[in-house]
Design a protein around this motif. Structure first.
Motif, short mmCIF file in Angstrom:
data_model
loop_
_atom_site.label_atom_id
_atom_site.label_comp_id
_atom_site.label_asym_id
_atom_site.label_seq_id
_atom_site.Cartn_x
_atom_site.Cartn_y
_atom_site.Cartn_z
N GLY A 66 6.88 18.77 -12.60
CA GLY A 66 6.90 20.04 -12.49
C GLY A 66 7.57 20.86 -13.62
O GLY A 66 7.62 20.39 -14.64
N ILE A 67 7.97 22.01 -13.41
CA ILE A 67 8.64 23.16 -14.18
C ILE A 67 10.10 23.14 -13.86
O ILE A 67 10.35 23.62 -12.75
CB ILE A 67 7.74 24.31 -14.10
CG1 ILE A 67 6.43 24.15 -14.57
CG2 ILE A 67 8.57 25.30 -15.11
CD1 ILE A 67 5.43 25.23 -14.38
N LEU A 68 10.96 23.13 -14.90
CA LEU A 68 12.30 23.61 -14.53
C LEU A 68 12.60 24.71 -15.35
O LEU A 68 12.60 24.93 -16.35
CB LEU A 68 13.15 22.32 -14.91
CG LEU A 68 14.73 22.67 -14.38
CD1 LEU A 68 15.10 22.83 -13.34
CD2 LEU A 68 15.63 21.78 -15.28
N TYR A 69 13.17 25.71 -14.65
CA TYR A 69 13.14 27.08 -15.28
C TYR A 69 14.45 27.51 -15.08
O TYR A 69 15.13 27.47 -14.10
CB TYR A 69 12.31 28.12 -14.58
CG TYR A 69 12.28 29.74 -14.96
CD1 TYR A 69 12.19 29.76 -16.30
CD2 TYR A 69 12.74 30.64 -14.06
CE1 TYR A 69 12.40 31.13 -16.64
CE2 TYR A 69 13.24 31.85 -14.47
CZ TYR A 69 12.93 32.15 -15.83
OH TYR A 69 13.09 33.49 -16.31
N VAL A 70 15.14 27.94 -16.15
CA VAL A 70 16.37 28.30 -16.41
C VAL A 70 16.65 29.64 -16.83
O VAL A 70 16.23 29.91 -18.07
CB VAL A 70 17.26 27.34 -17.36
CG1 VAL A 70 18.66 27.46 -17.28
CG2 VAL A 70 16.99 25.99 -16.96
N THR A 107 0.89 -1.07 0.16
CA THR A 107 0.10 0.01 -0.01
C THR A 107 0.93 1.29 0.12
O THR A 107 1.96 1.21 0.85
CB THR A 107 -0.84 -0.18 1.21
OG1 THR A 107 -1.82 -1.09 1.24
CG2 THR A 107 -1.89 1.27 1.26
N LEU A 108 0.83 2.25 -0.83
CA LEU A 108 1.43 3.58 -0.88
C LEU A 108 0.48 4.32 -0.43
O LEU A 108 -0.64 4.78 -0.40
CB LEU A 108 1.55 3.77 -2.24
CG LEU A 108 2.33 2.85 -3.29
CD1 LEU A 108 2.39 3.36 -4.62
CD2 LEU A 108 3.88 2.77 -2.87
N GLU A 109 1.35 5.22 0.53
CA GLU A 109 0.75 6.47 1.17
C GLU A 109 0.72 7.61 0.48
O GLU A 109 2.09 7.96 -0.21
CB GLU A 109 1.09 6.83 2.41
CG GLU A 109 1.25 5.80 3.64
CD GLU A 109 1.75 6.26 5.06
OE1 GLU A 109 1.92 7.36 5.23
OE2 GLU A 109 2.04 5.40 5.92
N THR A 110 -0.12 8.56 0.24
CA THR A 110 -0.09 9.51 -0.98
C THR A 110 -0.25 10.82 -0.09
O THR A 110 -0.87 10.88 1.11
CB THR A 110 -0.93 9.37 -2.00
OG1 THR A 110 -2.52 9.45 -1.55
CG2 THR A 110 -0.70 7.95 -2.80
N GLU A 111 -0.05 11.93 -0.90
CA GLU A 111 -0.31 13.21 -0.11
C GLU A 111 -0.39 14.14 -1.52
O GLU A 111 0.07 13.76 -2.73
CB GLU A 111 0.96 13.67 0.63
CG GLU A 111 2.17 13.81 0.17
CD GLU A 111 3.36 14.18 0.98
OE1 GLU A 111 2.94 14.36 2.06
OE2 GLU A 111 4.32 14.16 0.56
N SER A 112 -0.82 15.22 -1.29
CA SER A 112 -1.07 16.31 -2.28
C SER A 112 -0.04 17.45 -2.23
O SER A 112 0.37 17.73 -1.20
CB SER A 112 -2.53 17.12 -2.06
OG SER A 112 -2.89 17.86 -3.07
N LYS A 113 0.44 17.86 -3.35
CA LYS A 113 1.27 18.75 -3.43
C LYS A 113 1.55 19.68 -4.50
O LYS A 113 0.96 19.51 -5.64
CB LYS A 113 2.81 18.08 -3.62
CG LYS A 113 4.08 18.68 -3.47
CD LYS A 113 5.44 18.10 -3.84
CE LYS A 113 6.53 18.88 -3.90
NZ LYS A 113 7.84 18.22 -4.23
N LYS A 114 1.86 21.01 -4.43
CA LYS A 114 1.90 21.95 -5.28
C LYS A 114 2.84 21.51 -6.57
O LYS A 114 3.88 21.05 -6.02
CB LYS A 114 2.31 23.32 -4.84
CG LYS A 114 1.86 24.23 -5.62
CD LYS A 114 0.36 24.97 -5.43
CE LYS A 114 -0.13 26.13 -6.61
NZ LYS A 114 -1.48 26.08 -6.82
N ILE A 115 2.36 21.69 -7.60
CA ILE A 115 3.29 21.46 -8.61
C ILE A 115 4.69 22.34 -8.66
O ILE A 115 4.71 23.58 -8.43
CB ILE A 115 2.86 21.70 -10.10
CG1 ILE A 115 1.71 20.69 -10.41
CG2 ILE A 115 3.71 21.90 -11.20
CD1 ILE A 115 1.06 20.61 -11.51
N PRO A 116 5.72 21.67 -8.59
CA PRO A 116 6.99 22.39 -8.44
C PRO A 116 7.44 23.13 -9.58
O PRO A 116 7.42 22.85 -10.65
CB PRO A 116 8.28 21.24 -7.85
CG PRO A 116 7.52 20.05 -8.88
CD PRO A 116 6.05 20.04 -8.68
#
Length: 351
Positions: free
Chosen positions: A147-151, A97-106
């Motif tokens: 997510g988004i990688l910003y350079v 069983t996997l424990e999950t959580e909600s997270k803002k997109i990085p």
């Protein structure tokens, strides 16, 4: 949104995406990449102080939360095997069983001075040899997964490092090898690069690897400049109140993005339109097939964004300059076409 994310947002409010005036080309390119990350990222070139960084951060803040496996450094998706770390995939295989959580997109910022180890991660050889385990210290690519990688100022970044980023963005995986030990993890992110053309361009070979290329300039109309200045002053003075004023349009746009993602796979693009896209690429002497592929994907993403299940000629017209203009150069000293050459070819073929 998690309590931690709310606290973070309140401690450092982000300028609302829907409040950004102008720069329609950059906003469209970013939204289409969010709907279909396989478009391949965006290169944004423009003057200093035109809101490039502000727009990218605003986009990240706009997006809906994502579900991740709890305490996983790679933001593993509990449902998609392609977005799971090896450890999570093993647990799924063993029916744990996997424990999950909600997270803002990085939204991960890559600093100009970053080393390859900082970007890709490092293997602790001492621990690997003494304890026989793969001790891996994740890098920025792990944090940017899903997510988004910003350079910022990507044109000043070492070419080798740009190559590493583009390879990971294209394959969706990052592999670190050292002394015969190899570790891979998912690294599927939207790569957004920005820069000022006065400080130098990327080599055409690297530029071609970005899915889309958006050009932005300083707003010329005095009324719009005044509006931008007043908005910024209002946001700096009372950021929470300013954000609250844009809560409804932000929610509407967020819902529109979610629906577009769900609709995307059902969107069709007629065969004759695909042939004409390839004809344009051929006439413009575009090397390879990336231009064809990206234009097809972007046209479908635009149709999905507007709630349609079929891409039309007008969709292609809107996205094709963004997809092809940076692929026309053969000489590194040439400047990037503004899009007029692409549009003229489009009109001739579609007429």
């Amino acid at each position: 949104m998690t309590e931690q994310a709310v606290q973070k947002m309140e401690s450092r409010p982000v300028f609302p995406f829907t409040a950004i005036v102008g720069q329609e080309e950059m906003k469209l390119a970013l939204l289409l990449n969010v709907i279909d990350p396989k478009i391949g990222g965006v290169m944004v070139m423009g003057d200093r102080g035109t809101g490039k960084s502000t727009t990218v951060r605003a986009l990240s803040d706009l997006l809906p939360d994502m579900t991740i496996v709890a305490n996983d450094p790679f933001n593993s998706d509990p449902e998609d095997a392609e977005l799971m770390s090896e450890e999570v995939a093993k647990k799924v295989y063993e029916n744990q069983t996997l424990e999950t959580e909600s997270k803002k997109i990085p939204m991960i910022d890559l600093p100009l001075g970053a080393t390859e180890d900082r970007v890709c991660g490092t293997i602790d050889m001492e621990k690997a040899l003494s304890e026989g385990i793969k001790a891996f210290e994740p890098g920025l690519l792990a944090s940017a997964n899903r997510g988004i990688l910003y350079v910022d100022e990507v044109n000043l970044l070492d070419d080798h490092l740009v190559d590493v980023l583009l390879d990971s963005a294209a394959s969706g995986w990052n592999t670190v090898e050292r002394e015969g030990i190899s570790i891979s993890h998912p690294a599927r992110f939207i790569l957004v690069g920005s820069g000022n053309p006065e400080e130098g361009e990327l080599r055409p070979q690297l530029l071609d690897r970005f899915g889309m290329h958006a050009e932005i300039g300083t707003v010329k109309e005095p009324e719009l400049r005044v509006q931008i200045v007043e908005q910024r002053a209002s946001f700096d003075e009372t950021p929470i109140d300013f954000r609250n004023a844009y809560q409804q349009p932000q929610t509407l746009l967020r819902n529109k993005i979610v629906k577009a993602r769900e609709l995307l796979n059902a969107v069709e693009l007629d065969y004759d339109l695909r042939v004409k896209i390839s004809q344009i690429c051929s006439e413009l002497n575009v090397d390879g097939l990336r231009g064809d592929i990206v234009t097809n994907r972007a046209a479908k993403a635009l149709a999905a964004f507007e709630g349609r299940n079929k891409a039309e000629e007008q969709d292609i017209f809107r996205v094709i300059p963004l997809c092809l203009r940076h692929r026309l150069r053969k000489d590194p000293l040439e400047t990037i076409d503004s899009g007029d050459k692409v549009r003229d070819t489009f009109r001739r073929i579609f007429s």
